[in-house]
Design a protein around this motif. Structure first.
Motif, PDB file in Angstrom:
ATOM      1  N   VAL A 174       0.833  -1.205   0.000  1.00 23.06           N
ATOM      2  CA  VAL A 174       0.000   0.000   0.000  1.00 23.06           C
ATOM      3  C   VAL A 174       0.869   1.258   0.000  1.00 23.06           C
ATOM      4  O   VAL A 174       0.674   2.171  -0.817  1.00 23.06           O
ATOM      5  N   ILE A 175       1.857   1.313   0.881  1.00 24.23           N
ATOM      6  CA  ILE A 175       2.730   2.483   0.973  1.00 24.23           C
ATOM      7  C   ILE A 175       3.557   2.631  -0.296  1.00 24.23           C
ATOM      8  O   ILE A 175       3.766   3.739  -0.791  1.00 24.23           O
ATOM      9  N   GLY A 176       4.017   1.522  -0.872  1.00 21.32           N
ATOM     10  CA  GLY A 176       4.796   1.580  -2.116  1.00 21.32           C
ATOM     11  C   GLY A 176       3.987   2.129  -3.278  1.00 21.32           C
ATOM     12  O   GLY A 176       4.473   2.948  -4.068  1.00 21.32           O
ATOM     13  N   ILE A 177       2.752   1.687  -3.404  1.00 22.49           N
ATOM     14  CA  ILE A 177       1.891   2.187  -4.490  1.00 22.49           C
ATOM     15  C   ILE A 177       1.566   3.664  -4.277  1.00 22.49           C
ATOM     16  O   ILE A 177       1.600   4.453  -5.222  1.00 22.49           O
ATOM     17  N   LEU A 178       1.295   4.061  -3.031  1.00 24.69           N
ATOM     18  CA  LEU A 178       1.066   5.475  -2.758  1.00 24.69           C
ATOM     19  C   LEU A 178       2.323   6.299  -3.024  1.00 24.69           C
ATOM     20  O   LEU A 178       2.250   7.408  -3.556  1.00 24.69           O
ATOM     21  N   GLY A 179       3.480   5.746  -2.668  1.00 23.35           N
ATOM     22  CA  GLY A 179       4.735   6.435  -2.955  1.00 23.35           C
ATOM     23  C   GLY A 179       5.004   6.542  -4.440  1.00 23.35           C
ATOM     24  O   GLY A 179       5.549   7.535  -4.922  1.00 23.35           O
ATOM     25  N   LYS A 180       4.594   5.520  -5.190  1.00 22.17           N
ATOM     26  CA  LYS A 180       4.759   5.549  -6.648  1.00 22.17           C
ATOM     27  C   LYS A 180       3.898   6.644  -7.272  1.00 22.17           C
ATOM     28  O   LYS A 180       4.321   7.330  -8.189  1.00 22.17           O
ATOM     29  N   PHE A 181       2.678   6.828  -6.738  1.00 21.22           N
ATOM     30  CA  PHE A 181       1.811   7.894  -7.235  1.00 21.22           C
ATOM     31  C   PHE A 181       2.338   9.270  -6.856  1.00 21.22           C
ATOM     32  O   PHE A 181       2.154  10.235  -7.586  1.00 21.22           O
ATOM     33  N   LEU A 183       9.038  -3.587  -2.441  1.00 23.49           N
ATOM     34  CA  LEU A 183      10.293  -3.480  -1.700  1.00 23.49           C
ATOM     35  C   LEU A 183      10.541  -2.036  -1.264  1.00 23.49           C
ATOM     36  O   LEU A 183      10.953  -1.779  -0.126  1.00 23.49           O
ATOM     37  N   CYS A 184      10.271  -1.082  -2.153  1.00 24.06           N
ATOM     38  CA  CYS A 184      10.392   0.338  -1.797  1.00 24.06           C
ATOM     39  C   CYS A 184       9.385   0.708  -0.719  1.00 24.06           C
ATOM     40  O   CYS A 184       9.689   1.497   0.177  1.00 24.06           O
ATOM     41  N   GLY A 185       8.194   0.144  -0.786  1.00 24.63           N
ATOM     42  CA  GLY A 185       7.173   0.399   0.228  1.00 24.63           C
ATOM     43  C   GLY A 185       7.560  -0.148   1.586  1.00 24.63           C
ATOM     44  O   GLY A 185       7.381   0.515   2.608  1.00 24.63           O
ATOM     45  N   VAL A 186       8.104  -1.361   1.614  1.00 28.43           N
ATOM     46  CA  VAL A 186       8.549  -1.951   2.882  1.00 28.43           C
ATOM     47  C   VAL A 186       9.692  -1.115   3.459  1.00 28.43           C
ATOM     48  O   VAL A 186       9.723  -0.825   4.661  1.00 28.43           O
ATOM     49  N   GLY A 187      10.614  -0.703   2.591  1.00 24.94           N
ATOM     50  CA  GLY A 187      11.688   0.181   3.044  1.00 24.94           C
ATOM     51  C   GLY A 187      11.145   1.500   3.558  1.00 24.94           C
ATOM     52  O   GLY A 187      11.619   2.035   4.569  1.00 24.94           O
ATOM     53  N   GLY A 188      10.141   2.035   2.872  1.00 23.56           N
ATOM     54  CA  GLY A 188       9.516   3.279   3.309  1.00 23.56           C
ATOM     55  C   GLY A 188       8.833   3.142   4.655  1.00 23.56           C
ATOM     56  O   GLY A 188       8.881   4.051   5.480  1.00 23.56           O
ATOM     57  N   VAL A 189       8.192   1.990   4.880  1.00 28.73           N
ATOM     58  CA  VAL A 189       7.529   1.754   6.171  1.00 28.73           C
ATOM     59  C   VAL A 189       8.557   1.744   7.296  1.00 28.73           C
ATOM     60  O   VAL A 189       8.395   2.429   8.310  1.00 28.73           O
ATOM     61  N   VAL A 249       9.042   8.759   2.163  1.00 27.86           N
ATOM     62  CA  VAL A 249      10.271   7.958   2.052  1.00 27.86           C
ATOM     63  C   VAL A 249      10.121   6.917   0.947  1.00 27.86           C
ATOM     64  O   VAL A 249      11.050   6.686   0.164  1.00 27.86           O
ATOM     65  N   ALA A 250       8.953   6.294   0.837  1.00 24.42           N
ATOM     66  CA  ALA A 250       8.719   5.321  -0.235  1.00 24.42           C
ATOM     67  C   ALA A 250       8.803   5.993  -1.596  1.00 24.42           C
ATOM     68  O   ALA A 250       9.349   5.415  -2.550  1.00 24.42           O
ATOM     69  N   ALA A 251       8.303   7.222  -1.728  1.00 19.30           N
ATOM     70  CA  ALA A 251       8.389   7.946  -3.001  1.00 19.30           C
ATOM     71  C   ALA A 251       9.840   8.221  -3.355  1.00 19.30           C
ATOM     72  O   ALA A 251      10.246   8.082  -4.517  1.00 19.30           O
TER      73      ALA A 251
END
Length: 94
Positions: free
Chosen positions: A14-21, A37-43, A77-79
């Protein structure tokens, strides 16, 4: 242990997709697994940075309810991680 892993994967998705947007430009050129993976890192990174800046004594919520500021930090951070991943992978749009 398995619940923690599943929670990290779901939250990371969820956080990765929001960060991608949120990432500037067209960042749809990275695969879904890298977005997760970017989302997990962002979390994880976003939570630790938030806790360090706002002096949370534990990694639980710094508020009594939903900690929206922590989630905002996670998305930002995920973005940033999505932009870095898109730059490193170098896949171009056709």
């Amino acid at each position: 242990m398995i619940g923690t892993i599943l929670t990290a994967l779901i939250a990371g998705t969820v956080i990765g997709i929001l960060g991608k947007f949120l990432a500037p430009g067209g960042r749809d050129n990275i695969p879904l697994w890298l977005t997760v993976l970017c989302g997990v890192g962002g979390v994880f990174i976003g939570s630790y940075v938030y806790a360090a800046i706002f002096d949370c004594t534990n990694m639980n919520n710094c508020t009594n309810g939903v900690d929206w500021w922590r989630h905002l930090w996670q998305i930002v951070v995920a973005a940033i991680l999505v932009v870095i991943a898109a730059g490193i992978t170098g896949r171009k749009r056709a």
